[in-house]
Design an enzyme around this catalytic site. Structure first.
Site, PDB file in Angstrom:
ATOM      1  N   ASP A  39     -60.739 -56.452 -60.268  1.00  0.00           N
ATOM      2  CA  ASP A  39     -59.775 -56.447 -61.251  1.00  0.00           C
ATOM      3  C   ASP A  39     -58.294 -56.080 -60.476  1.00  0.00           C
ATOM      4  O   ASP A  39     -58.197 -55.763 -59.282  1.00  0.00           O
ATOM      5  CB  ASP A  39     -59.949 -55.666 -62.436  1.00  0.00           C
TER       6      ASP A  39
HETATM    7  C1  BGC Z   1     -57.046 -57.041 -66.772  1.00  0.00           C
HETATM    8  C2  BGC Z   1     -57.872 -58.232 -66.434  1.00  0.00           C
HETATM    9  C3  BGC Z   1     -56.989 -59.327 -66.306  1.00  0.00           C
HETATM   10  C4  BGC Z   1     -56.116 -59.064 -65.097  1.00  0.00           C
HETATM   11  C5  BGC Z   1     -55.133 -60.069 -64.593  1.00  0.00           C
HETATM   12  C6  BGC Z   1     -56.041 -56.728 -65.490  1.00  0.00           C
HETATM   13  O1  BGC Z   1     -55.159 -55.497 -65.713  1.00  0.00           O
HETATM   14  O2  BGC Z   1     -57.896 -55.824 -66.654  1.00  0.00           O
HETATM   15  O3  BGC Z   1     -58.706 -58.291 -67.656  1.00  0.00           O
HETATM   16  O4  BGC Z   1     -57.501 -60.760 -65.969  1.00  0.00           O
HETATM   17  O5  BGC Z   1     -55.422 -57.938 -65.147  1.00  0.00           O
HETATM   18  O6  BGC Z   1     -54.121 -60.232 -65.205  1.00  0.00           O
END
Ligand code: BGC
Length: 746
Positions: free
Chosen positions: A286
């Site tokens: 993530d």
């Molecule tokens: C979130 C994800 C997301 C990623 C990219 C993160 O902060 O937890 O769900 O896909 O950002 O934007």
């Protein structure tokens, strides 16, 4: 040298040879190996590195060091996220093709509930219990996203959650494992369509692996402490189902699980995902989660973070640059075996080949297609249809709804009536301040009523404010009307990532406004817009008609009008329990019985209950009304005793006893009465959505097989134990209409 030229020559043919036919797909592993063979260590690490585009609403800190574009040209970047539109993507892809091996970039994006055409938030769609509708929603999103140059969507989010304080419940399918697993499959199928390589298919990314929805206290990014049984029985099945459905990628979660951050969790990634389940795709971290292991206190610096993450099986580093800055050195120092890096690179190259990007890196980058897909009227129709199916009718005393289109006057009151962008909810894509395609609730209702109907508007109050200044005007508006429709709720950005709330009552003075309007004596309909189950006890107890509309997307206004005026008969059911107060959280239907169960709210003497509060939710899982009524009868089991590898057929009759056509979601719950490990009081194991004309009767059947009776025993083996099982058919998890039982033989 000669050998290298030969290989380069053949790779050029393989890269840019011809179309991506099935026969060539069989050659993909060979192609992957030959590309890998040509790569320097730095180029390999580059494939594992993902950066964000220039986007000022990023969900985490953007690392600004270095020159991204230059790095792309050097082959030091494998993927970009948050790059919007064909034109910009093309510019970046052209840069990637200046690199030595011309390996194309992958473009990823958070396409959570639609792209330009915005569908209901995922929790709302889950309320439809309609797998075709959910699949269609993902299909449309994929078509638009792919048309805009995106290869990869960071969805579906399949985190089970029993905690409505957690802002990210809006992204998921609610509290139930079985329903969540079916929805996970539908979404993966919708995104990936006929398979990678078709220009209207995108790679799904199943997230957040794993157990993120159980963050302690409902606080985002918080730790998770969970037994292996709970993990495997409740939280992992939707991930497993999505993997089985062919999901191309997975994303790590931010949380630590029992003290080990998910991003470096060998048990989750190597043992379960890539081991037991045999996952062949790749795992992306993530946002910054590799580097965040420093804050977790799990590693001392980014170098150690890269070491533990790659060892655990996290293949791509999103935005922390831990891999980019350390992995090559770690390999050279002998701390990371090159085989681990090779494996990660191969997984990523495999997907680039499957997408056909080596054949044609610009395959998804066609401006004509982009504008066609972004303005497709069929997509708008689909969004309206899915939105109608997502509205839950919570209450309808004296059949106040549906309203007549010829009412003389309607007062539309509340802070959400005329808002436009609010209807999109969180995790929607912003379109350069163009909101002309979003239908407000005011507009939708205006379009629906006859020209004789007079609409009166008053805002009454803000969503989250303490001022009563607008109350008097709102009361006046109500007094002039035959009926009042109120639209209240949360602001769209009160749920979503990092939007946990400790107080989940209707915000501000909205419930006071409802009370003031109710006091006028006019018939009142309340619509609640939100990204989570909210608490609104006074409203629930006094207001005769309540619709839970969640956030319905760009067609919200039209869909709401369809439901209010009876052009669509509501059929949705809650995918999460609605608590009475925050003190009941976590509250979920599939709990254990305990040794001292309370049988009702008067049964409190040394019982598992509260002395100051009901044990029941305000609205239970699976609950939702229709404008018609249904009668359940004739429950039959094909046998009373069943052998382990045999099946039982459960059948029942359902009749529409009302005056209009409608759909009912028939729910099958099972209970294993005595087992070597305590089992829940009931578990959803099947459901069917049945459409019935007035007076019509249909037979519904469910097949119960061993899998539905199985659980992890004390030795953590997946078994079905002999003994008695209850079969319950309900219109919700509490309103069980028919009951029977059978015995599983040894
Ligand atoms: C979130 C994800 C997301 C990623 C990219 C993160 O902060 O937890 O769900 O896909 O950002 O934007």
């Amino acid at each position: 040298m000669k050998k290298k030229i030969l290989i380069l020559g053949s790779i050029f043919f393989l890269l840019f040879g011809s179309k991506n036919t099935l026969a060539q797909n069989n050659l993909i592993p060979v192609k992957v190996d030959s590309v890998l063979h040509l790569m320097t260590l730095e180029e390999k690490v580059g494939q594992l590195n993902q950066y964000t585009g220039d986007w000022d609403e990023a969900t985490g800190p953007i690392t600004k060091d270095g020159d991204k574009q230059n790095q792309i040209k050097q082959g030091e970047v494998g993927s970009m996220l948050n790059v919007k539109g064909v034109k910009h993507s093309r510019e970046l892809q052209e840069m990637a093709l200046q690199s030595r091996l011309r390996i194309p970039l992958l473009f990823g994006e958070d396409v959570i509930h639609g792209y330009k055409t915005t569908f209901p938030i995922p929790l709302a769609e889950a309320s439809s219990w309609d797998m075709d509708a959910i699949q269609l929603s993902a299909r449309v999103a994929a078509t638009e996203a792919a048309g805009s140059g995106i290869h990869w969507v960071f969805a579906p989010m399949v985190d089970i959650s029993r905690d409505p304080r957690w802002g990210r419940v809006m992204e998921g399918a609610g509290e139930d494992t079985y329903l969540g697993s079916q929805i996970a499959i539908a979404r993966v199928k919708g995104f990936q369509g006929d398979g990678l390589g078709y220009t209207n298919s995108v790679m799904a990314c199943v997230k957040h692996y794993a157990a993120y929805g159980a963050a302690i206290g409902g606080r985002d990014y918080n730790s998770v402490d969970m037994s292996e049984r709970m993990l495997r029985e409740i939280y992992l099945p939707p991930f497993k189902a999505a993997e089985k459905a062919g999901a191309a990628t997975f994303m790590n979660s931010f949380n630590d699980l029992n003290g080990i951050p998910a991003t470096a969790n060998v048990h989750l990634l190597r043992d379960i995902l890539k081991g037991e389940w045999g996952f062949k795709g790749f795992v992306v971290s993530d946002w910054g989660s590799v580097g965040e292991m420093i804050q977790h206190g799990f590693v001392k610096d980014n170098k150690e973070a890269a070491l533990v993450a790659i060892k655990a099986g996290c293949d791509m580093d999103m935005e922390s640059r831990s891999y980019k800055n350390n992995l090559a050195l770690l390999v050279r120092e002998g701390k990371v075996p090159i085989e681990l890096v090779n494996d990660a690179v191969k997984r990523i190259l495999l997907k680039k080949f499957e997408l056909g990007l080596f054949d044609n890196p610009f395959k998804y980058l066609n401006t004509d297609r982009e504008s066609r897909e972004m303005n497709n009227p069929e997509h708008v129709k689909a969004a309206r249809m899915v939105a109608e199916k997502s509205v839950v009718l919570l209450k309808n005393d004296k059949q106040l709804l549906p309203l007549s289109k010829n009412i003389k006057s309607i007062a539309l009151i509340g802070p959400i009536v005329k808002t436009v962008k609010q209807n999109l909810g969180f995790w929607s894509i912003e379109w350069d301040n163009d909101s002309s395609y979003i239908v407000s609730q005011w507009k939708g209702i205006q379009n629906k009523v006859s020209s004789n109907t007079h609409l009166i508007y008053a805002k009454g109050c803000e969503i989250n404010d303490s001022s009563h200044a607008g109350f008097a005007e709102a009361v006046q508006a109500a007094l002039q009307a035959d009926v009042v429709v109120m639209s209240v709720g949360e602001a769209r950005d009160m749920t979503g990532e990092a939007k946990s709330r400790s107080n989940i009552h209707l915000p501000g003075v909205q419930e006071e406004l409802i009370q003031a309007i109710y006091a006028t004596g006019k018939p009142v309909v309340v619509m609640i817009n939100a990204g989570r189950p909210l608490i609104f006890n006074w409203t629930a107890d006094h207001i005769p008609a309540i619709l839970y509309t969640w956030w319905l997307g760009s067609e919200a206004g039209n869909a709401i009008a369809d439901v209010l005026f009876g052009d669509y008969n509501p059929s949705a059911k809650l995918p999460m329990s609605f608590p009475r107060t925050e003190g009941q959280i976590p509250i979920y239907y599939n709990h254990f019985n305990t040794g001292r169960p309370a049988n009702n709210d008067n049964d409190r003497f040394y019982r598992s209950a509260y002395i100051d509060l009901s044990i029941y939710p305000k609205f239970e899982f699976g609950y939702g009304l229709s404008y018609t009524t249904f009668e359940y009868s004739n429950l039959e089991l094909s046998k009373q005793k069943v052998r382990q590898n045999d099946t039982i057929t459960v059948s029942l009759k359902i009749t529409n006893t009302g005056k209009i056509a409608g759909e009912e979601i028939v729910q099958l719950y099972l209970r294993d009465k005595v087992a070597s490990v305590v089992r829940p009081v009931k578990e959803l194991k099947g459901f069917q959505k049945i459409y019935l004309m007035p007076g019509e009767t249909k037979t519904v059947t469910f097949i119960i097989e061993k899998e539905k009776l199985s659980f992890y025993n004390q030795q953590m083996q997946w078994v079905a134990e002999p003994g008695e099982f209850d079969v319950m058919i309900g219109t919700s998890s509490e309103k069980i209409k028919l009951k029977s039982s059978f015995e599983l033989l040894p």
